[in-house]
Design a protein around this motif. Structure first.
Motif, PDB file in Angstrom:
ATOM      1  N   VAL A  20       0.743  -1.275   0.061  1.00  0.00           N
ATOM      2  CA  VAL A  20      -0.061   0.031   0.155  1.00  0.00           C
ATOM      3  C   VAL A  20       0.934   1.086  -0.058  1.00  0.00           C
ATOM      4  O   VAL A  20       1.564   1.585   1.134  1.00  0.00           O
ATOM      5  N   VAL A  24      -2.330   5.055  -2.571  1.00  0.00           N
ATOM      6  CA  VAL A  24      -3.456   4.295  -2.319  1.00  0.00           C
ATOM      7  C   VAL A  24      -4.096   4.835  -0.788  1.00  0.00           C
ATOM      8  O   VAL A  24      -5.227   4.753  -0.790  1.00  0.00           O
ATOM      9  N   ARG A  25      -2.962   5.156  -0.068  1.00  0.00           N
ATOM     10  CA  ARG A  25      -3.514   5.885   1.205  1.00  0.00           C
ATOM     11  C   ARG A  25      -4.388   7.088   0.963  1.00  0.00           C
ATOM     12  O   ARG A  25      -5.570   7.283   1.660  1.00  0.00           O
ATOM     13  N   ARG A  27      -6.214   7.837  -1.784  1.00  0.00           N
ATOM     14  CA  ARG A  27      -7.303   7.496  -2.312  1.00  0.00           C
ATOM     15  C   ARG A  27      -8.463   6.912  -1.135  1.00  0.00           C
ATOM     16  O   ARG A  27      -9.482   7.264  -1.386  1.00  0.00           O
ATOM     17  N   VAL A  28      -7.766   6.287  -0.411  1.00  0.00           N
ATOM     18  CA  VAL A  28      -8.619   5.579   0.518  1.00  0.00           C
ATOM     19  C   VAL A  28      -9.186   6.615   1.424  1.00  0.00           C
ATOM     20  O   VAL A  28     -10.356   6.552   1.933  1.00  0.00           O
ATOM     21  N   ARG A  31     -11.984   8.704  -0.036  1.00  0.00           N
ATOM     22  CA  ARG A  31     -13.223   7.872  -0.149  1.00  0.00           C
ATOM     23  C   ARG A  31     -14.141   7.936   1.149  1.00  0.00           C
ATOM     24  O   ARG A  31     -15.335   7.871   1.184  1.00  0.00           O
ATOM     25  N   ASP A 276      -4.741  -4.989  -0.405  1.00  0.00           N
ATOM     26  CA  ASP A 276      -4.541  -3.944  -1.607  1.00  0.00           C
ATOM     27  C   ASP A 276      -5.388  -2.792  -1.687  1.00  0.00           C
ATOM     28  O   ASP A 276      -6.208  -2.882  -0.975  1.00  0.00           O
ATOM     29  N   ASP A 277      -5.369  -2.032  -2.823  1.00  0.00           N
ATOM     30  CA  ASP A 277      -6.239  -1.055  -2.899  1.00  0.00           C
ATOM     31  C   ASP A 277      -7.702  -1.185  -3.093  1.00  0.00           C
ATOM     32  O   ASP A 277      -8.587  -0.742  -2.555  1.00  0.00           O
ATOM     33  N   GLU A 278      -7.732  -2.396  -3.852  1.00  0.00           N
ATOM     34  CA  GLU A 278      -9.197  -3.023  -3.922  1.00  0.00           C
ATOM     35  C   GLU A 278      -9.790  -3.406  -2.847  1.00  0.00           C
ATOM     36  O   GLU A 278     -11.266  -3.123  -2.518  1.00  0.00           O
ATOM     37  N   LEU A 280      -9.208  -2.339   0.384  1.00  0.00           N
ATOM     38  CA  LEU A 280      -9.337  -1.205   1.292  1.00  0.00           C
ATOM     39  C   LEU A 280     -10.546  -0.193   0.648  1.00  0.00           C
ATOM     40  O   LEU A 280     -11.191   0.293   1.552  1.00  0.00           O
ATOM     41  N   MET A 281     -10.631  -0.330  -0.636  1.00  0.00           N
ATOM     42  CA  MET A 281     -11.664   0.667  -1.012  1.00  0.00           C
ATOM     43  C   MET A 281     -13.240   0.037  -0.673  1.00  0.00           C
ATOM     44  O   MET A 281     -14.068   0.711  -0.452  1.00  0.00           O
TER      45      MET A 281
END
Length: 308
Positions: A20, A24-25, A27-28, A31, A276-278, A280-281
């Motif tokens: 991560v 990514v951090r 974007r999370v 969100r 991963d990003d998926e 966490l989203m």
């Protein structure tokens, strides 16, 4: 439940690498903050929402219960078993006892003796436990053994114990929106944690194992372990991901957990997800949905109270 894990490819002690990055951090975070901000528009002034793994699960499986007031607190065996169970696992990892069944009684006795001598509460439930009769104490000890045994037998602690933390302080993160929304992530263990960090929990909950330094969270990358009742639901991946999400949001200066392993002793399940990003989203979306449902329920309850 399957055999104890030593160095399994998909187990919590498998090789770790931070997956991560800062993008990514960011974007999370965007969100979660954006979604929570929209979801709390109608939250009554001064109200607060605390999101836990239990509330995330309940919002999906029993949404009609979200937003209801919590019943008055009363001590009972299920509230004592985790803290005593974690202490039992620590003592077993340290080689002081052969298993939780041998550990819980002496540990409870030591805690009661300490409380009576100094007034210090190792587990907070000492006065309640001391007032129980022999039958009540036996129930607490039995529940603690039942809770601790799956965690103790799930891993080869001779392999992972020197770089693990069992228990420790909860991960906490408050969302920067007008309404107060706090996320709480509680794990039973952090495998591969390495040296100890600086935010250990209360004595009897933050568990230090040999070679891990001070009790608390590690500054290194970790695999998180969660123990739950019942069975994995349809959203178990996102629910395990929720624990990683709170860790990512609350510890921005540390590598993110790379995997989360869930244990469901009631059904003998053990499952692992890679972070991963998926994931966490997806976990972020579950948080937003939980907050929205809770906020709407409280708004409706406020309206009902006013009309009454």
């Amino acid at each position: 439940m399957s055999a104890p894990v030593g160095h399994a490819e998909d187990g919590p002690s498998a090789p770790l690498a931070d997956s991560v990055d800062s993008g990514v951090r960011d974007r999370v975070l965007e969100r979660v903050v954006g979604g929570v901000g929209r979801a709390t528009t109608d939250l009554p002034p001064g109200d607060r929402i605390e999101v836990t793994l239990a509330t995330v699960r309940r919002a999906q499986s029993r949404p009609e219960t979200v937003g209801r007031p919590e019943p008055d607190f009363m001590w009972k065996p299920t509230f004592a078993r985790r803290s005593l169970g974690l202490a039992a696992v620590r003592a077993c990892v340290e080689g002081r006892f052969r298993g939780p069944a041998a550990a819980v009684g002496p540990l409870a006795d030591d805690a009661i003796d300490e409380w009576r001598r100094s007034g210090r509460r190792t587990f907070h439930w000492e006065p309640w436990f001391a007032g129980l009769g022999p039958g009540g104490r036996a129930v607490v000890l039995a529940e603690s053994v039942t809770w601790a045994t799956p965690l103790w037998t799930a891993f080869d602690w001779s392999e992972v114990g020197s770089r693990s933390v069992v228990g420790g302080a909860d991960d906490l993160w408050t969302c920067p929106v007008p309404g107060t929304v706090r996320l709480k992530g509680r794990c039973e263990a952090r495998i591969g944690a390495g040296g100890g960090g600086g935010d250990g929990g209360a004595r009897g909950d933050a568990v230090r194992v040999p070679g891990s330094g001070r009790a608390g969270h590690s500054g290194g990358t970790a695999a998180l372990v969660s123990l739950s009742g019942g069975s994995p639901g349809d959203g178990w991946r996102e629910e395990l991901g929720y624990l990683a999400l709170v860790a990512v949001l609350s510890h921005t200066g540390r590598p993110a957990p790379v995997r989360v392993t869930g244990l469901w002793p009631d059904t003998g399940d053990r499952r692992t997800v890679m972070v991963d990003d998926e994931l966490l989203m997806a976990a972020a979306d579950r948080v937003v949905a939980t907050v929205a449902l809770t906020s709407a329920a409280r708004y409706a309850a406020m309206g009902t109270a006013v009309s009454a």
